[in-house]
Design an enzyme around this catalytic site. Structure first.
Site, PDB file in Angstrom:
ATOM      1  N   GLU B  43       0.837  -1.207   0.000  1.00 44.90           N
ATOM      2  CA  GLU B  43       0.000   0.000   0.000  1.00 44.90           C
ATOM      3  C   GLU B  43       0.874   1.260   0.000  1.00 44.90           C
ATOM      4  O   GLU B  43       1.847   1.354   0.752  1.00 44.90           O
ATOM      5  CB  GLU B  43      -0.867  -0.011   1.273  1.00 44.90           C
ATOM      6  CG  GLU B  43      -1.738   1.222   1.443  1.00 44.90           C
ATOM      7  CD  GLU B  43      -2.602   1.147   2.714  1.00 44.90           C
ATOM      8  OE1 GLU B  43      -2.328   0.290   3.583  1.00 44.90           O
ATOM      9  OE2 GLU B  43      -3.543   1.949   2.830  1.00 44.90           O
ATOM     10  N   LYS B 110      -8.920   2.562  -2.324  1.00 39.99           N
ATOM     11  CA  LYS B 110      -9.239   1.960  -1.027  1.00 39.99           C
ATOM     12  C   LYS B 110     -10.626   2.422  -0.585  1.00 39.99           C
ATOM     13  O   LYS B 110     -10.905   3.627  -0.551  1.00 39.99           O
ATOM     14  CB  LYS B 110      -8.190   2.392   0.003  1.00 39.99           C
ATOM     15  CG  LYS B 110      -8.267   1.699   1.347  1.00 39.99           C
ATOM     16  CD  LYS B 110      -7.099   2.177   2.243  1.00 39.99           C
ATOM     17  CE  LYS B 110      -6.982   1.414   3.535  1.00 39.99           C
ATOM     18  NZ  LYS B 110      -5.815   1.848   4.326  1.00 39.99           N
ATOM     19  N   TYR B 116      -9.434   5.297  13.243  1.00 43.63           N
ATOM     20  CA  TYR B 116      -9.563   4.943  14.663  1.00 43.63           C
ATOM     21  C   TYR B 116      -8.192   4.463  15.123  1.00 43.63           C
ATOM     22  O   TYR B 116      -7.325   4.131  14.297  1.00 43.63           O
ATOM     23  CB  TYR B 116     -10.602   3.828  14.861  1.00 43.63           C
ATOM     24  CG  TYR B 116     -10.308   2.558  14.094  1.00 43.63           C
ATOM     25  CD1 TYR B 116     -10.866   2.326  12.837  1.00 43.63           C
ATOM     26  CD2 TYR B 116      -9.432   1.592  14.613  1.00 43.63           C
ATOM     27  CE1 TYR B 116     -10.574   1.164  12.136  1.00 43.63           C
ATOM     28  CE2 TYR B 116      -9.141   0.428  13.898  1.00 43.63           C
ATOM     29  CZ  TYR B 116      -9.716   0.222  12.665  1.00 43.63           C
ATOM     30  OH  TYR B 116      -9.429  -0.919  11.960  1.00 43.63           O
ATOM     31  N   CYS B 146      -5.278  -3.127   2.315  1.00 44.62           N
ATOM     32  CA  CYS B 146      -5.194  -3.187   3.777  1.00 44.62           C
ATOM     33  C   CYS B 146      -6.573  -3.347   4.439  1.00 44.62           C
ATOM     34  O   CYS B 146      -7.131  -4.427   4.430  1.00 44.62           O
ATOM     35  CB  CYS B 146      -4.449  -1.962   4.305  1.00 44.62           C
ATOM     36  SG  CYS B 146      -3.591  -2.300   5.858  1.00 44.62           S
ATOM     37  N   SER B 172       0.604  -2.559   7.270  1.00 53.20           N
ATOM     38  CA  SER B 172       0.060  -3.021   8.542  1.00 53.20           C
ATOM     39  C   SER B 172       1.068  -2.825   9.665  1.00 53.20           C
ATOM     40  O   SER B 172       2.154  -3.389   9.633  1.00 53.20           O
ATOM     41  CB  SER B 172      -0.320  -4.507   8.415  1.00 53.20           C
ATOM     42  OG  SER B 172      -0.592  -5.040   9.687  1.00 53.20           O
TER      43      SER B 172
END
Lengths: 295, 286
Positions: B43, B110, B116, B146, B172
Site C-alpha cells: 500500500e 481503497k 480509529y 489493507c 500493517s
C-alpha cells in the site's frame, strides 16, 4: 486458534494474575533494535547518547542502542550528584562492560549546587527536594543533548509506567529524541532486561531516581510497580473503566489514585499548547509526519 | 500452467516519491531476474503511508507522467504499486495501480479508510466506491488495500465476481507482543488470509511493507496463500524480502470442483437481504 483467543481475546482482569503483562522478549528485542536503527539513520544521525544511571531502564535502553548502532556509536553518560551512590556508579560501569559502549562520568554537583546557593534553600523541605530533583534531571538532560551534537540522538529511558503516571520531570528525564522503552511497563522492562543480559543485581534492586538519600520510587509512590503495572495494563491497554477494575477485585483507592495521576499528568506527555490564531498552525492543522523524508 | 509472481516486501521513504521510484526500479529488476511475471508492491509504496498533510503534496492523477517510469517498466513484467491518486474532481484516494505491457490497466481506490486507533485515513483521503475485478497474470483479480481486506464483504464480492486472485497490498503496523506466540497482528492477518483463501477458493496475495514511520513498525510477513489453504510462500517479519511463489489456476479449478461453495452461492438471497434491510426491497422473481 484457541491459543490466539487465550492471548488476545479473553484476558480477564485479576489482581492476582500478573501473567497478562508477559511479553515475547525475542520479538520485542527485534522490534526495538530495528526501531532505534531505522529512526536514527532516517534523520541522518549515527550515534546515540544515553544517560546511564545504573538502573534497569537506562540499562535496557543503552543495551538496545548498542545492539542497534554498534557499541562504538553509543555514548553512555553517568552524571552523579553528591547523593548518588557508589553502587549506582558500579552498576553503570557493569552495564558499560557488558554491552561494550563507552561510559563517561560527568558530575553535576557543582552546577546544581551553584544554582541553589544563589538563593539558599532548605533541603529537608519536600517541596525543595522536588525542585532540586527536577533541576538535576534537566541538568543531566542538557548534558546529554550537548554531547549528542552534531551527529547523535538522545535515547530516552522513560518506561510506560512512568510516562502514564507522569512520574518524571518534563524536559528532564522525560526528554529525548526517540524512546525505545516507552511502551513497556516496568515489570516488562525487567523481563526484557534479563533477556538482554543486564546483570541480575541491577534488575532486582529497588528502583530509585536518587533525588535524595534513601529515596525509592515505590516508597515515594506508595504502591509497587507490579501493582501499578497491572492496573495500568487493564485500564490503558485493555480499556477497562476504573469501576470494572474495582468490580474485578482491584483495590479501589489504588485504582482511583492511579487513574487520577494519569489524568493530572497528561500535559507532560504531549507537546506544549500553541494558541491558534492564524489559518494554519503548527500542531493543530499543519500536520506533517515527523519522519518527513527528503526526496 | 502455474504463474510465478513476486512480492516486494520493501520499506518506502515517507513523502519521497522520486527516491521510491528508484527503489521500485531495483525491486522490479530483481523480480524480473527471478522469473516473475508480476511484482506486487505494498500500500502507498510510492509515497509512504503516514503522510498526513503530505498526502496532497505527493498526489497525482493515475495517468500523471510522474508514474511514467512504472508504466515503462511494465513492458516485460506486470507491476502493481501504490500511490496517492488525485481524481479528476480533485479528491485524494489511496490507490493501487496495475500496469501491464506499458499501460495502466486497473486502479483500485481503497474503500474502507480506517479512522480509529493509530489510523487516520479518513481525515486525509476520500473512499473508493467499488470493487471491480480485472485480468492479471493470475487470471481474474481483485485488489483489497489493507483495511479493505478486513471487511469480509470485500473478498466475498471479488469471489462472487469470479476472481481467482485477491491482491492485498498493506501497510500493517505490528502490535501485540504478548508472550507465547507470534505478533498479535501477524496472527490475525494469517488467520484472515487462510480463511479467505480456503473458503472462497482463491489465492490471497498478502503484501505488507516493513520499516518505520513515526515510531510505528510495519511487520512484513507477506504471504501467498493457495485456495486449499496452504501457504505457498511467506516472507520473514520486519525484514525486506523479495518473496517469489507460483500461482496455479488449475488448483483454483480443482478446489472449486472439490468444494463448489462459490457455484452454490446465493447472491440473490444476499442481495434481497441487504436491499430489504436498507429499505430498498426487491421483488422476488421466482
Amino acid at each position: 486458534m484457541t491459543e490466539v483467543l487465550s492471548r488476545t481475546g479473553v484476558i480477564r482482569p485479576d489482581p492476582k494474575d500478573p501473567s497478562a503483562l508477559r511479553i515475547d522478549e525475542v520479538l520485542v528485542r527485534k522490534m526495538l533494535v530495528l526501531f532505534i536503527r531505522d529512526e536514527t539513520w532516517k534523520t541522518r544521525l549515527k550515534r546515540a547518547v544515553v544517560g546511564v544511571s545504573g538502573g534497569v531502564d537506562s540499562a535496557v535502553s543503552v543495551a538496545l542502542a548498542s545492539e542497534a548502532l554498534g557499541p562504538e556509536n553509543v555514548l553512555g553518560l553517568f552524571t552523579p550528584y553528591r547523593h548518588s551512590s557508589q553502587e549506582s556508579r558500579l552498576h553503570a560501569r557493569a552495564v558499560s562492560k557488558q554491552f561494550g559502549f563507552t561510559l563517561e562520568e560527568v558530575p553535576i554537583t557543582a552546577q546544581v549546587d551553584a544554582y541553589f546557593r544563589a538563593a539558599p534553600v532548605d533541603e529537608s523541605d519536600p517541596r525543595i527536594r522536588i525542585r532540586m530533583g527536577n533541576k538535576m534531571a534537566r541538568e543531566r538532560k542538557s548534558i546529554e543533548y550537548d554531547r549528542s551534537w552534531p551527529d547523535g540522538i538522545v535515547i530516552g529511558t522513560s518506561n510506560k509506567t512512568e510516562l502514564l503516571l507522569g512520574y518524571g520531570t518534563q524536559f528532564g528525564d522525560m526528554a529525548c529524541g526517540i524512546n525505545p522503552v516507552g511502551d513497556l511497563y516496568k515489570t516488562q522492562l525487567r523481563e526484557l532486561a534479563l533477556h538482554l543480559g543486564v546483570p541480575e543485581e541491577i534488575v532486582r534492586k529497588a528502583p530509585t531516581a536518587e533525588l535524595w538519600e534513601g529515596q525509592t520510587d515505590e516508597g515515594e509512590l506508595g504502591f509497587s510497580y507490579a501493582e501499578a503495572d497491572l492496573v495500568l495494563y487493564h485500564m490503558v491497554d485493555r480499556r477497562l473503566r476504573p469501576s470494572e477494575l474495582i468490580a474485578a477485585g482491584f483495590d479501589a483507592s489504588l485504582v482511583n489514585r492511579i487513574r487520577e495521576m494519569v489524568r493530572k499528568n497528561h500535559y507532560k506527555r504531549v507537546m506544549p499548547l500553541i494558541a491558534k490564531v492564524s489559518l494554519r498552525t503548527v500542531g493543530h492543522d499543519f500536520l506533517y509526519p515527523r519522519d518527513w523524508e527528503a526526496d | 500452467m502455474s504463474v510465478r509472481i513476486a512480492v516486494a516486501q520493501c520499506s518506502p521513504a515517507l513523502g519521497a516519491v522520486r527516491r521510491n521510484l528508484e527503489m521500485h526500479a531495483s525491486w522490479i529488476a530483481r523480480a524480473r531476474e527471478a522469473g516473475a511475471r508480476l511484482v506486487v508492491f505494498p500500500e502507498l509504496s510510492l509515497t509512504g503511508y503516514y503522510l498526513k498533510d503530505l498526502a496532497a503534496d505527493v498526489a497525482c492523477a493515475a495517468d500523471d507522467p510522474q508514474l511514467g517510469p512504472i508504466a515503462e517498466a511494465s513492458r516485460d513484467i506486470d507491476i502493481s504499486a501504490g500511490f496517492v491518486e488525485r481524481s479528476a474532481d480533485a479528491k485524494l484516494h489511496i490507490a493501487q495501480g496495475y500496469w501491464s505491457k506499458g499501460k495502466l490497466v486497473h486502479v483500485h481506490r481503497k474503500v474502507y479508510l480506517p479512522t480509529y486507533g493509530i489510523f487516520d485515513d479518513g481525515r486525509y483521503f476520500g473512499p473508493g466506491d467499488r470493487f471491480e475485478t480485472f485480468k492479471s497474470v493470475g487470471g481474474s483479480t481483485g485488489v483489497a488495500i489493507c483495511e479493505d481486506l478486513w471487511h469480509v464483504s470485500t473478498p466475498y464480492l471479488y469471489a462472487a465476481a469470479g476472481a481467482a486472485v485477491v491482491l492485498a497490498p498493506s501497510a500493517s503496523p505490528g502490535r501485540g507482543v504478548a508472550e507465547g506466540g507470534d505478533l498479535g497482528t501477524a496472527e490475525s492477518c494469517r488467520l484472515m488470509d487462510r480463511f479467505y483463501a480456503q473458503y472462497l477458493t482463491l489465492y490471497v496475495v498478502y503484501v505488507n511493507r516493513v520499516g518505520h514511520e513515526d515510531g510505528i513498525a510495519f511487520w512484513g510477513g507477506s504471504e501467498i496463500v493457495a485456495p486449499d489453504g496452504t501457504v505457498v510462500a511467506r516472507a520473514p517479519e520486519f525484514d525486506e524480502h523479495l518473496l517469489v511463489g507460483e500461482i496455479d489456476p488449475d488448483l483454483v479449478a480443482r478446489e472449486r470442483a472439490r468444494n463448489p461453495l462459490l457455484r452454490d452461492e446465493r447472491e440473490d438471497i444476499v442481495l434481497r437481504n441487504v436491499a430489504g434491510r436498507l429499505g430498498l426491497p426487491l421483488e422476488r422473481r421466482d
